[in-house]
Scaffold this active site. Structure first.
Site: not given
Length: 497
Positions: A19, A181-183, A243, A347, A380, A399, A401
């Site tokens: 719930s 959950h990031y994995l 994370h 980065r 890159l 790129d 994306s």
């Protein structure tokens, strides 16, 4: 739904805390996502359990609001759902629940194996008592039983070890699935592929060619009424200890012997054990105030947050890894709420060659950026001659994306992948007990110092970049920010970095 190789089995998914918000926003939508993709076994039962007394019709209506997709499929999925109200600390409640589950399982025809997946979408304060209830009454007598545990896994080393010990008395490690959950996020899984499947990167992947690695998690929202809960943990426990540390370990670990779950985790644990103690002088803590117009509440104005709270909503810290590959090169981890954008990325900033031929000090560094969310991408940053008669240099990028490169892209939610892997018994994207232990060994001394000394966080405005000291910390450790650069250049999602 699809038939699995073991089609004579039943899968019963049991959601403890059915719930609650986590179940409504994450667990049930993830199961529905698997249903839409025909990835749930053909004989699947989904049973919710919680203390709240809710009629099944009202429960299904509540869950339905969080499901997106074909309406007919939604109706079919809702027909799989059951709900039972009971106590978490009473064996009789679990015994009664067991009878209901057995009755549903026996309705399935032509099966002789009954597997059960328990999802604990509950507060950590009741992990143990619920686990005792599962172990005492709900374990399958003829099939496997697996338990998914949500973070936080304790709040320090001592409480984490107690939790691991108590759960270890009830379940085998192979049957426990600790979710971070990031994995399960697409780009986090892509980190290993980028590193180890592309020969161009491995020779450059060390302190010899990289000046710094920054891992950033930014949210553009505050605690939004959940401040009372958040104040018990803070941003370091909520994001950095789990994370961001998981991402760091995948970026920095040595190549594993194989892609087997244990081989990967072994290398992650080796890496984490090389992290030196975090120095308070290399940490910045922040807490958000109202926005400049005074329209958005400050953290201290959130309901349930003590007016004198020093809990950080922002943290930046420098990590040093004492091994041959990384010794002397900084890893900078940053995370915060109520910032100027929502973004998670890695980065990697490369060094200039010793014989750099161009004299302009404003020329940016080469960077490899892995955007985890939103708008998954890898790009890159390179230097190129600006078209024309003059010999001017400008920054551009190679790129990838995802949404531009892959047509009709439908990325699964991280929870979909993690639930599917737990059904398969694949531990690759879950946190092992020794991995959890060394993570808390890294952070507990820092957290103890912050709380003992009541270190006051630096204020920053809602919607800003965060504390000014955080940018100064990055600069101190060699990170050079590319001012005025937009990625992607023709997209409104681009951010100046």
């Amino acid at each position: 739904m699809t038939s699995t190789p073991d089609s004579r089995s039943v899968l019963t998914v049991i959601i403890l805390g059915a719930s609650g918000d986590l179940a409504k926003k994450k667990t049930y939508p993830a199961l529905f996502g698997l249903y839409l993709r025909d990835l749930l076994p053909s004989n699947t039962i989904i049973y919710g359990y919680a203390r709240s007394h809710i009629e099944i019709g009202d429960f299904k209506a509540r869950i339905s609001k969080g499901l997106k997709g074909d309406e007919e499929k939604k109706k079919q999925f809702l027909n799989l759902l059951h709900y039972h109200s009971g106590k978490y600390d009473e064996k009789a409640s679990y015994d009664e629940f067991e009878k209901l589950i057995l009755a549903e399982e026996k309705k399935q025809q032509g099966v002789d194996k009954f597997n059960r997946l328990f999802y604990m979408a509950i507060p950590p304060s009741i992990f143990i008592e619920v686990s005792i209830g599962i172990h005492g009454s709900l374990i399958s007598k003829n099939g496997w039983s697996r338990v998914i545990v949500e973070k936080p896994f304790g709040r320090d080393l001592a409480s984490s070890r107690e939790l691991v010990s108590e759960l270890g008395k009830l379940f085998k490690e192979k049957d426990l699935f600790r979710i971070d959950h990031y994995l399960g996020k697409e780009m986090v899984q892509n980190l290993m592929v980028l590193r180890f499947a592309n020969a161009v990167f491995e020779p450059l992947w060390s302190k010899s060619h990289i000046s710094s690695i920054t891992i950033t998690f930014k949210e553009d929202i505050g605690t939004e009424g959940r401040g009372g809960y958040f104040d018990q943990f803070g941003i370091i426990r909520d994001v950095m200890q789990n994370h961001l540390l998981q991402v760091l370990s995948l970026v920095a670990m040595e190549p594993p012997v194989s892609l087997n779950a244990d081989d990967i985790t072994n290398e992650k644990v080796k890496l984490l054990r090389c992290i030196q103690p975090i120095k308070m002088s290399e940490v910045v803590l922040g807490q958000y105030t109202s926005d400049p117009e005074g329209k958005i509440p400050a953290y201290l104005d959130d309901e349930g947050v003590p007016k004198d709270s020093t809990t950080p909503t922002y943290a930046a810290a420098v990590f040093h890894i004492n091994n041959p590959r990384w010794r002397g090169m900084p890893f900078i981890l940053k995370c915060g709420k109520a910032l100027d954008e929502r973004k998670t990325e890695v980065r990697i900033q490369f060094k200039r060659p010793d014989n750099f031929l161009f004299s302009d000090d404003d020329i940016s560094r080469n960077e490899l950026v892995m955007r985890i969310q939103p708008g998954e991408a890898v790009y890159l940053k390179l230097l190129s001659k600006k078209p024309g008669l003059e010999n001017k240099i400008e920054q551009t990028e190679l790129d990838l994306s995802y949404r531009h490169r892959f047509e009709n892209l439908d990325l699964p939610d991280a929870y979909e992948r993690l639930i599917l892997d737990s059904i398969k018994g694949d531990h690759n994207l879950f946190v092992r007990d020794d991995e959890l232990d060394v993570a808390w060994q890294i952070f507990t001394p820092l957290l103890d110092q912050i709380e003992k000394e009541k270190i006051k966080p630096e204020p920053y405005s809602f919607g800003s970049r965060g504390p000014k000291s955080a940018d100064e910390l990055s600069k101190k450790f060699g990170f050079i920010r590319s001012l005025g650069y937009n990625w992607p250049g023709n997209s409104p999602q681009g951010s100046k970095k």
